[in-house]
Design an enzyme around this catalytic site. Structure first.
Site, PDB file in Angstrom:
ATOM      1  N   CYS A  68      -1.785   4.434 -24.084  1.00  0.00           N
ATOM      2  CA  CYS A  68      -1.331   3.579 -22.912  1.00  0.00           C
ATOM      3  C   CYS A  68      -0.374   2.233 -23.728  1.00  0.00           C
ATOM      4  O   CYS A  68      -0.339   2.483 -24.946  1.00  0.00           O
ATOM      5  CB  CYS A  68      -2.222   2.972 -21.762  1.00  0.00           C
ATOM      6  SG  CYS A  68      -3.542   2.036 -22.419  1.00  0.00           S
ATOM      7  N   THR A  70      -1.425  -0.548 -24.170  1.00  0.00           N
ATOM      8  CA  THR A  70      -2.361  -1.628 -25.200  1.00  0.00           C
ATOM      9  C   THR A  70      -3.363  -0.598 -25.870  1.00  0.00           C
ATOM     10  O   THR A  70      -4.016  -1.134 -26.587  1.00  0.00           O
ATOM     11  CB  THR A  70      -3.052  -2.662 -24.496  1.00  0.00           C
ATOM     12  OG1 THR A  70      -3.643  -2.220 -23.213  1.00  0.00           O
ATOM     13  CG2 THR A  70      -1.904  -3.723 -23.961  1.00  0.00           C
TER      14      THR A  70
HETATM   15  C1  RB5 Z   1       1.279  -0.407 -17.962  1.00  0.00           C
HETATM   16  O1  RB5 Z   1       2.305  -1.335 -17.801  1.00  0.00           O
HETATM   17  C2  RB5 Z   1       0.067  -0.899 -19.055  1.00  0.00           C
HETATM   18  O2  RB5 Z   1      -0.446  -1.809 -18.007  1.00  0.00           O
HETATM   19  C3  RB5 Z   1      -0.609   0.048 -19.504  1.00  0.00           C
HETATM   20  O3  RB5 Z   1      -0.097   1.078 -20.141  1.00  0.00           O
HETATM   21  C4  RB5 Z   1      -1.844  -0.310 -20.396  1.00  0.00           C
HETATM   22  O4  RB5 Z   1      -1.440  -1.195 -21.277  1.00  0.00           O
HETATM   23  C5  RB5 Z   1      -2.915  -0.798 -19.594  1.00  0.00           C
HETATM   24  O5  RB5 Z   1      -4.016  -1.123 -20.201  1.00  0.00           O
END
Ligand code: RB5
Length: 144
Positions: A68, A70
């Protein structure tokens, strides 16, 4: 290593790295399933984490990779599932140790945090490293 089955998933924030990781798995002749997402449209990372982890828990996949923005949301979601040991890694040392010491069965990556070449190196070393067992087995047992 070529008998390993890997389930891969991302939300929109990790979509591009998921596609790169799939290309890498294809070059290595590693069997994989793509659990989505299938576009850059916004979606919910817990749903994808559940799909990948279900494959691992059911034995349909040996390992899972989740990406994702992060890596944090994916790792939180995955680690709530019994039997999942998800490691969020931003370096190859941790990736190797997460397999050798923690027997991590899911790797989480943050597309907005690390470069693509590093992400692919992390995937490579994580897939190639075996669990050492021994004293680490007792500790992993205690996690359950
Ligand atoms: C999406 O914007 C972001 O919140 C997701 O990809 C992730 O980083 C969540 O932990």
């Amino acid at each position: 290593m070529d008998k390993l089955k890997v389930a891969v998933g991302s939300d929109h924030g990790g979509y591009e790295y998921k596609q790169s990781i799939i290309k890498y798995l294809q070059t290595q002749n590693i069997e994989y399933s793509d659990e989505g997402t299938h576009s850059k449209d916004s979606c919910d990372y817990p749903a994808i984490a559940h799909k990948v982890c279900e494959k691992v828990i059911s034995g349909k996949a040996d390992r899972g990779i989740l990406i994702c923005g992060t890596g944090i949301g994916m790792s939180i979601a995955a680690n709530k599932i019994k039997g999942i040991r998800a490691a969020l890694c931003g370096d190859t040392f941790s990736a190797k140790a997460s397999r050798a010491h923690n027997n991590a069965n899911v790797l989480c990556l943050g597309q907005r945090v690390i470069g693509e070449c590093l992400a692919l190196d992390i995937v490579d070393i994580w897939l190639k490293t075996d669990f050492e067992g021994g004293r680490h087995q007792n500790r992993v047992n205690m996690l359950e």
